[in-house]
Design an enzyme around this catalytic site. Sequence first.
Site, PDB file in Angstrom:
ATOM      1  N   GLY A 178       3.748  -3.046 -29.774  1.00 30.46           N
ATOM      2  CA  GLY A 178       2.794  -4.075 -30.201  1.00 30.46           C
ATOM      3  C   GLY A 178       1.512  -3.976 -29.385  1.00 30.46           C
ATOM      4  O   GLY A 178       1.563  -3.708 -28.188  1.00 30.46           O
ATOM      5  N   ARG A 189       9.686   6.889 -36.309  1.00 29.04           N
ATOM      6  CA  ARG A 189      10.720   7.855 -35.948  1.00 29.04           C
ATOM      7  C   ARG A 189      11.174   7.741 -34.494  1.00 29.04           C
ATOM      8  O   ARG A 189      12.290   8.072 -34.142  1.00 29.04           O
ATOM      9  CB  ARG A 189      10.208   9.273 -36.241  1.00 29.04           C
ATOM     10  N   ASP A 225       8.534  -2.528 -22.980  1.00 27.69           N
ATOM     11  CA  ASP A 225       9.862  -2.023 -22.604  1.00 27.69           C
ATOM     12  C   ASP A 225      10.340  -0.916 -23.550  1.00 27.69           C
ATOM     13  O   ASP A 225      10.807   0.139 -23.114  1.00 27.69           O
ATOM     14  CB  ASP A 225      10.886  -3.157 -22.496  1.00 27.69           C
ATOM     15  N   THR A 260       2.201  -5.690 -22.135  1.00 20.51           N
ATOM     16  CA  THR A 260       2.813  -6.616 -23.090  1.00 20.51           C
ATOM     17  C   THR A 260       2.275  -8.011 -22.834  1.00 20.51           C
ATOM     18  O   THR A 260       2.097  -8.409 -21.672  1.00 20.51           O
ATOM     19  CB  THR A 260       4.350  -6.666 -23.007  1.00 20.51           C
ATOM     20  N   ASP A 267       4.000 -10.453 -23.312  1.00 20.14           N
ATOM     21  CA  ASP A 267       5.171 -11.238 -22.892  1.00 20.14           C
ATOM     22  C   ASP A 267       5.370 -11.287 -21.376  1.00 20.14           C
ATOM     23  O   ASP A 267       6.097 -12.138 -20.872  1.00 20.14           O
ATOM     24  CB  ASP A 267       6.448 -10.665 -23.523  1.00 20.14           C
ATOM     25  N   ASP A 300       7.123  -9.430 -19.441  1.00 17.44           N
ATOM     26  CA  ASP A 300       8.552  -9.435 -19.113  1.00 17.44           C
ATOM     27  C   ASP A 300       9.055  -8.131 -18.489  1.00 17.44           C
ATOM     28  O   ASP A 300      10.251  -7.870 -18.495  1.00 17.44           O
ATOM     29  CB  ASP A 300       9.374  -9.782 -20.370  1.00 17.44           C
ATOM     30  N   ARG A 326       9.519 -12.935 -26.374  1.00 13.18           N
ATOM     31  CA  ARG A 326      10.774 -12.478 -26.988  1.00 13.18           C
ATOM     32  C   ARG A 326      11.982 -12.713 -26.099  1.00 13.18           C
ATOM     33  O   ARG A 326      12.928 -13.395 -26.467  1.00 13.18           O
ATOM     34  CB  ARG A 326      10.608 -10.977 -27.243  1.00 13.18           C
TER      35      ARG A 326
HETATM   36  O1  F6P Z   1       6.600  -7.916 -27.510  1.00 12.48           O
HETATM   37  C1  F6P Z   1       5.370  -8.453 -27.833  1.00 12.48           C
HETATM   38  C2  F6P Z   1       5.475  -9.318 -29.058  1.00 12.48           C
HETATM   39  O2  F6P Z   1       4.206  -9.879 -29.265  1.00 12.48           O
HETATM   40  C3  F6P Z   1       6.562 -10.386 -28.985  1.00 12.48           C
HETATM   41  O3  F6P Z   1       6.163 -11.501 -28.254  1.00 12.48           O
HETATM   42  C4  F6P Z   1       6.806 -10.655 -30.436  1.00 12.48           C
HETATM   43  O4  F6P Z   1       8.130 -11.118 -30.669  1.00 12.48           O
HETATM   44  C5  F6P Z   1       6.630  -9.317 -31.071  1.00 12.48           C
HETATM   45  O5  F6P Z   1       5.810  -8.569 -30.219  1.00 12.48           O
HETATM   46  C6  F6P Z   1       6.027  -9.383 -32.456  1.00 12.48           C
HETATM   47  O6  F6P Z   1       5.958  -8.112 -32.978  1.00 12.48           O
HETATM   48  P1  F6P Z   1       5.261  -7.768 -34.398  1.00 12.48           P
HETATM   49  O7  F6P Z   1       3.803  -7.584 -34.107  1.00 12.48           O
HETATM   50  O8  F6P Z   1       5.903  -6.526 -34.827  1.00 12.48           O
HETATM   51  O9  F6P Z   1       5.469  -8.921 -35.301  1.00 12.48           O
END
Ligand code: F6P
Length: 390
Positions: A15, A80, A119, A141, A143, A145, A187
Amino acid sequence: MSSRRPTIGILTGGGDCPGLNAVIRAATKTAERLGYDVIGFLRGYEGLVDPVRYMPLDSRVTADILLKGGTILGSSNKGRFTALVGEGERVQIDPALLDRAATTVRQLGVAGLICVGGDGSLAIAQQLHEHGIPVVGVPKTIDNDLGATAFTFGFDSAVAAATDALDRLHTTAASHERVMVLEVMGRHAGWIALHAGIAGGGDVILLPEIPWTFEHVCRKILERESEGKKFTLVVAAEGATLPGAGLIHNHDNGQGEGQVRLGGIGEIVATEIAARIGRDVRTVVLGHLQRGGTPTAFDRMLATEFGAHAVRLVHEGSFGQTVCYRPPDIAAAPISEAIRHLSTVNPAGSAVQAARALGIGFGDAADRGDPFARAARGAAQPAEGAGGIA
Ligand code: F6P
């Protein structure tokens, strides 16, 4: 193709988050000054394999990207290459795919590949490293985390966006004497909810790390009302498990349990509060608004330091390492270690203590107790990476 000068490759996986372009710019400028050519692989790890897609990078290309959100290289969190960590088991990437990536790196004369990711993306970087590809990691990230680093860039920008949302909800909630529920990302960890909840004057914060009940949430709302406070702001992390029901997700990415798209807890909390105590409740899901846009000054600074330090690691031949922030220094740690430990909110940490001391509820029995008694009981726990102030 082989180039005249040694080449550094860079890619952004998973992301996106504010600050990725600042890393690309810093790495490019640093590498250029050390005599490297730089290329950026497109759409994350996908750019390494059929069709191989990359773009040349130099300080002219990166001249105006410092303040841009997202990533000029594009990114992908499916496809992939998938290596789950956190909730999911590690998935071994197809060795034929790793071979093809190694061939690309060799053919393009890439002396070091800088992989910027969270991660999952760093878990892929680790597999490339084990496959003999010269890899250096950069943690990112919103997050926050990743256990190896006190802070990841992107987090501060996400907290700023969530705090701004709470500031706006505050005035309308007060005007209409409503309960407002703001659902934010996070998350595996509730860092965004915790920091924005405190910075934005939230009244109840629901985190994955602190089990909570509707009884306690409603009691806090009623308690506030008895003190003359006619509105309540609830901040819920998307990963806060619903009592008796676990994680809430509204979409399956088709990549197994570890990759389900979280979301929906805010609406459930709002509906339940309305049903239990008959209050007027509204929900806002902040979603990707907290992941887009301009990085804060802190994130630009951290991302810039990470980018420069990643090139230094390549230059020194320190492969299989990821840069990390160990205040006040930028340091390095094995990628394998970085992906092993998630950083989660310590329920007895100083930020939670401070929030409880102010009367912020976490939807548990300790909402009514001595805020510092719990901290004393938890003092034996190991300190969390980002529990305090940087
Ligand atoms: O890991 C970063 C994050 O923004 C999380 O907080 C969230 O759950 C996820 O990515 C959302 O991912 P996507 O952009 O695929 O919806």
